[in-house]
Design an enzyme around this catalytic site. Structure first.
Site, PDB file in Angstrom:
ATOM      1  N   SER A   1      40.936  46.243  33.816  1.00 33.18           N
ATOM      2  CA  SER A   1      41.732  46.040  35.012  1.00 33.18           C
ATOM      3  C   SER A   1      42.357  44.638  35.101  1.00 33.18           C
ATOM      4  CB  SER A   1      40.872  46.285  36.248  1.00 33.18           C
ATOM      5  OG  SER A   1      39.851  45.311  36.337  1.00 33.18           O
TER       6      SER A   1
ATOM      7  N   LYS B   1      42.735  36.280  39.114  1.00 35.99           N
ATOM      8  CA  LYS B   1      42.861  37.719  39.381  1.00 35.99           C
ATOM      9  C   LYS B   1      42.842  37.926  40.890  1.00 35.99           C
ATOM     10  CE  LYS B   1      40.715  42.127  37.924  1.00 35.99           C
ATOM     11  NZ  LYS B   1      39.615  42.723  37.131  1.00 35.99           N
TER      12      LYS B   1
ATOM     13  N   SER C   1      36.693  45.068  31.840  1.00 33.89           N
ATOM     14  CA  SER C   1      37.952  44.674  32.472  1.00 33.89           C
ATOM     15  C   SER C   1      38.470  43.282  32.120  1.00 33.89           C
ATOM     16  CB  SER C   1      37.831  44.774  33.998  1.00 33.89           C
ATOM     17  OG  SER C   1      38.000  46.107  34.401  1.00 33.89           O
TER      18      SER C   1
END
Lengths: 482, 94, 488
Positions: free
Chosen positions: C154, C79, C178
């Site tokens: 997210s 990420k 997330s």
């Protein structure tokens, strides 16, 4: 008419002192002063995205030590908080500090002024990180189009010591600051190098009518970095506030800045908000639980504090003045104590240490650490004088020689053949020559003019290059003239 | 309405966000609707409940006072939008 | 089966048996990315050169007859809020579009040491704020199961990339769901570890007291292997717990007889999609058949979790994101007349609307007049929520819920209404407030859309989560389903 006739000043001081650690409070960067700009920095103290702080154990240790020396309560539970405000010397735009649970609670410092002794209350002391340094392109921050930021200082550990508004005169404030700095130096919590900015003072000041009970409206003047700045600032600010009050006005509660060059305080232009620091608990650091045993262990390492040393010196018979001179300079007092262990005549020793020795240091702009004379050598010199091997006057010359070469005093006396002449036979010949050459003085003496003997002693000493034993010379002269 | 337009402007100033007119309007409305929802918490009696700042029971996490290498100046400054002579440069402060 | 669809465990065998080289494997993923990426848009940056270099080193070790670690030579993605030394780390924000960290996150460092091959950085909601990846400054990521729908957020990029076989596994971060919500939306396995189990050093902070890094993988075994690599004490993170990290693969046993599973009734409320409810009902049946004892229970403070979360997280965010001021790093706006002007313009131009909204909300919640009413109150509620879990875990080994009340929603469906978006985090947020671990695994479909089963466990009891997830997986086929991206 002086303002003191109408008003009483009320003053409290916040002192920010740099703690004597090797590394910063939350990262392993060096705290060393004077590195090239932005070379004592790492992702953590630069506040880069993703970094986390880890607390330096030594910071906690020193904060507790300072707290104990200032008679503070040490918190059993303490934590860090974030103080949020934007300023370019603060890379994260928050300062990691302590808000409602500081490491040190209430304490006190005892000061002495001409008015006697007084306790100045300590409100609290807390740990926090220092900010960076701004260099302005112009002469002042106001006249600069741009500024340059050096983050070497960012994250240097500070202890902020907040006093109660207990001080009522400028001498009291100065006595408090001197006492505070001495305590911090004695405990080795901080070097307190004022010239390097390692101690800074924020001064809160208000005036009130003589005899009034409540407090007036105060101003806070920030970032004073010497005792003389504090004194001059207070002299200015008391006059200014008195003037405002005399004119029927009201002092504005505000933050002011000290202009060293002009010798005045100025209101800081606040473009915006009344500060709202939005404190909240620092989520990246866990709390401190301070066990009694930890505190006791630190307490057991506390050295003799300045006030204790002062009373010990007084008990040794030193004058207030001499004791004060020694205590004010810890290295000098340490030197004195070590010499005293070998030459236990305190009053004689102090005259030499605070007299000729200090004069030599000052003349050479040396600190005691630069001196080549050890306390043991110094004590030996005292012994030579005391035993009559050399005279006091010769002693001064030997001290100078020691200062230059670091040699033992006995060696210097031997090499330069400076030992006192105490042999009666040798001196008698010289005495007779001097008496023969100065019949007038002899007559004067015999006529009762005691002063004449001084001249004659001087003549004998001159003839012996100062090495004649003065007591013996005196006795021989008197014997020959009566 | 809990938050007024001046409140939003004040908060934007504290947070150093230059907002446009439409943004001020939008945030005034949205923050109000979020805070109205947050008012649900008021129903809950939390007297005597201690706040949780950390879920972990950790304390006294300390580092030894040992120097670690710092960044070279060039690396410290490599992400700076404006740097000169080893300094970060910023516009006038006042 | 295409090689990119395989798990780390399978690929490890292929590498060891020299059926494929690490470089060939990496090239296969590069090819997969080239073809699929225009549909999915999971990557922010593909680090082809670096990946091939890392793979070549692994091949040298294989040629030298060295023993290969379980993650060695296996491609993965990170990420884009995990710092990578020398590689841009942007948080999918204009603010950090050119930020190159001079250091690695601890997880990056550990994966590097394990010989992992980094394919690139994955898309996300800007600064991890959002539940759909629509808040990325660069591009939205699409759900591989339905390109008109969001992948969740997210960590939408990390979840979509695993689902689309653009990587073997990925690391995400989870502040309020997330990792778990996008893993559920994309039909993959996602673990949010116990707060303090994985070092946060180098994770660009959103809300420090809630953030945790965790693995997203194709099955439970891979997930446990990744945890073996990234979890454990780190002296650079004061909130990292000094515990003995177990070998998580030891919990991969196909046996949940007698396991006590609680279903908090508050997690299956009004807003739950019927398709999701159906999947959960069937999953409960499967768990019972496998010998688990499943009962309804109650976590009475659940409804306060969302409001508490949306005060605590923005408050911390408002402070964490204050450092983006155009001075030391990141974007700087042109034309600032003085420092205040420059900083305010920089932040106005550098942040997207959701980030600004949370900064505004959090700043407000911390202002002196409102601190007690909002922030302090929320922290007290956090204590009550944690207490709910403590009580429930007195009776149950794990708790079960859907990962989200609905399957993946359409683009734009919730982006105009922040509150509606926030409410979709209802099943995941309480876990972060309590600091406990939770895992989502594929458990079926609502129409064509995957639905995730969400198990919550006691602090540092990831083992039981792996055990129940593994057992469910071994007795179902849901994790083997693949989206059809018109290739192969």
């Amino acid at each position: 008419m002086a303002w003191e006739d109408r008003y009483e000043m009320v003053c409290g001081v916040e002192t920010h002192v740099e703690l004597a650690t090797k590394t910063k409070i939350f990262c392993g960067c060096s705290t060393e002063f004077g590195g090239e700009q932005n070379t004592h920095v790492c992702p953590v103290c630069l506040g880069m995205p993703g970094v986390l702080p880890v607390l330096n154990r030594e910071v906690v240790h020193l904060a507790i030590k300072a707290g104990l020396a200032l008679n503070c309560e040490i918190a059993a539970f303490s934590k860090f908080d974030r103080k949020n405000y934007y300023y370019p010397d603060l890379p994260k735009n928050y300062q990691t500090s302590q808000y409602d649970l500081p490491i040190c609670g209430k304490g006190w410092v005892t000061i002495e002024t001409e008015g006697g002794t007084k306790e100045i209350g300590i409100t609290r002391a807390h740990m926090e990180e220092d900010a960076g340094k701004l260099v302005h392109s112009g002469e002042t921050i106001m006249s600069s189009d741009e500024s340059y930021v050096d983050y070497n200082r960012t994250g240097v550990p500070l202890l902020e010591i907040v006093s109660e508004p207990d001080m009522r005169s400028i001498p009291e404030v100065l006595a408090y600051l001197e006492q505070l700095v001495q305590i911090l130096q004695y405990t080795e919590v901080s070097d307190c190098r004022l010239e390097q900015g390692s101690v800074r003072f924020d001064v809160n000041l208000s005036l009130r009518r003589q005899g009034a009970a409540g407090f007036g409206i105060r101003t806070e003047t920030k970032n004073l970095n010497s005792f003389s700045s504090v004194r001059r600032c207070l002299e200015y600010e008391t006059e200014r506030q008195a003037q405002v009050l005399d004119d029927g006005g009201q002092v504005r509660q505000e933050t002011r800045t000290w202009d060293e060059g002009k010798g005045i305080t100025l209101a800081l232009r606040t473009k915006e908000e009344a500060h709202d620091y939005r404190y909240f608990p620092e989520p990246d650091l866990v709390p401190l639980v301070i066990e009694r045993a930890w505190v006791d262990k630190i307490r057991s390492t506390l050295p003799e504090l300045p006030a204790q040393r002062l009373s010990r010196y007084r008990e040794l018979g030193l004058s207030d003045y001499d004791a004060g001179v020694l205590v004010a300079a810890k290295p000098l007092a340490d030197f004195f104590d070590r010499a005293l262990a070998h030459f236990p005549q305190a009053k004689v020793l102090v005259n030499w240490v605070t007299g000729d020795f200090l004069r030599l240091l000052n003349a050479n702009q040396h600190s005691i650490a630069d001196s080549r004379i050890s306390p043991e050598q110094f004590a030996e010199l005292m012994g030579l004088i005391d035993q009559g091997v050399i005279s006091g006057k010769i002693g001064k010359n030997v001290l100078e020689e020691m200062y230059l070469t670091g040699k033992d005093p006995s060696l210097i006396v031997k090499e330069k053949n400076l030992a006192q002449i105490s042999d009666e036979g040798t001196l008698l010949g010289i005495v007779e020559e001097v008496l023969a050459a100065n019949p007038r003085s002899v007559e004067d003496f015999r006529a009762g003019k005691e002063k004449a003997i001084g001249f004659l002693v001087g003549q004998v000493m001159k003839a012996t290059k100062g090495q004649g034993n003065p007591g013996l010379v005196n006795r021989l002269l008197r014997e020959k003239m009566t | 309405m809990k938050i007024s337009r001046p409140d939003v402007e004040h908060v934007a100033m504290l947070a150093r966000l230059e907002l446009t007119e439409p943004e001020i309007e939008m945030f005034t409305e949205q923050l109000n609707s979020i805070l109205e929802y947050a008012a649900l918490l008021e129903q809950l009696n939390t007297d005597g409940v201690s706040p949780t700042a950390h879920v972990l029971p950790l304390h006294n996490v300390l580092r030894e006072d040992v120097t670690q290498p710092s960044l070279e100046q060039e690396r410290a400054l490599m992400n700076a939008p404006d740097a000169e002579n080893g300094f970060f440069r910023v516009p006038r402060i006042v | 089966m295409d090689i990119t669809a395989k798990t780390a465990v399978e690929l490890h065998d292929l590498l060891v048996n020299k059926e494929v080289s690490a470089v060939e494997l990496t090239r296969a993923f590069m090819e997969r990315i080239r073809v699929v990426e225009e549909k999915v848009s999971a990557y922010v940056f593909v680090s082809e050169d670096l990946a091939l270099k890392q793979a070549a080193r692994v091949d040298e070790r294989i040629a030298g007859g060295e023993n290969l670690g379980p993650l060695e030579g296996i491609p993965m993605g990170l990420k884009d809020n995990l710092c990578t030394e020398g590689i841009k780390t942007t948080c999918a924000s204009k603010m950090l579009q050119n930020f190159v960290p001079p250091f690695d996150a601890t997880v990056t460092e550990r994966l590097k040491k394990a010989g992992a091959v980094c394919l690139g950085k994955l898309n996300m909601d800007e600064f991890a704020m959002g539940s759909s990846t629509e808040n990325s400054h660069l591009q939205p990521t699409r759900n591989p199961w339905d390109l008109d729908r969001v992948p969740g957020g997210s960590s939408g990029g990390p979840a979509a990339a695993v689902a689309a076989d653009e990587t073997v596994y990925s690391l995400g971060s989870d502040t309020g769901g997330s990792i778990r919500q996008p893993a559920a939306f994309c039909g993959v396995v996602g673990l949010k570890p116990t707060y303090g189990a994985v070092s946060r050093y180098g994770l660009i902070a959103y809300a420090s007291s809630l953030d945790q890094i965790g693995p997203i993988s194709k099955d439970v075994r891979d997930n446990a292997l990744i945890m073996n690599c990234i979890a454990g004490y780190d002296a650079k993170d004061s909130t990292s717990v000094n515990y003995t990290r177990p070998d998580y693969t030891q919990f991969l046993v196909d046996d949940i007889k007698g396991l006590r599973v609680g279903i908090p009734r508050e997690y299956l409320g009004e807003g739950t999609d019927p398709g999701v409810e159906e999947v959960i009902r069937k999953a409960v049946g499967i768990l019972r058949d496998l010998g688990a004892q499943v009962d309804e229970c109650s976590l009475p403070h659940t409804k306060y979790a969302i409001p508490a979360y949306y005060l605590i997280a923005p408050a911390e965010c408002s402070s964490n994101l204050a450092r983006y001021d155009g001075v030391g790093f990141g974007y700087r706006a042109e034309g600032g007349e003085d420092i205040v002007d420059m900083v305010s313009k920089t932040r106005a131009e550098g942040f997207g609307p959701e980030v600004k909204r949370r900064i505004m909300l959090g700043t407000y919640a911390l202002t002196s007049g409102y601190y007690d009413a909002y922030y302090l109150k929320a922290q007290k509620v956090r204590t009550l929520i944690k207490g709910d879990f403590d009580r429930a875990f007195g009776e149950y080994d794990v708790l079960l819920s859907p990962a989200a009340p609905t399957p993946a929603f359409k683009f734009g469906e919730k982006s105009s209404d922040p509150l509606a978006m926030y409410l979709s985090d209802v099943c995941t947020v309480p876990v972060n407030l309590a600091g406990i671990p939770a895992i989502t695994i594929p458990a079926g479909f609502a129409g064509v859309l995957p639905v995730g089963l969400h198990f919550m466990g006691k602090a540092f009891d990831e083992g039981t989560l792996y055990r129940v997830a593994y057992t469910f997986e071994q007795n179902t086929e849901f994790h083997k389903a693949k989206p059809d991206l018109g290739w192969r």
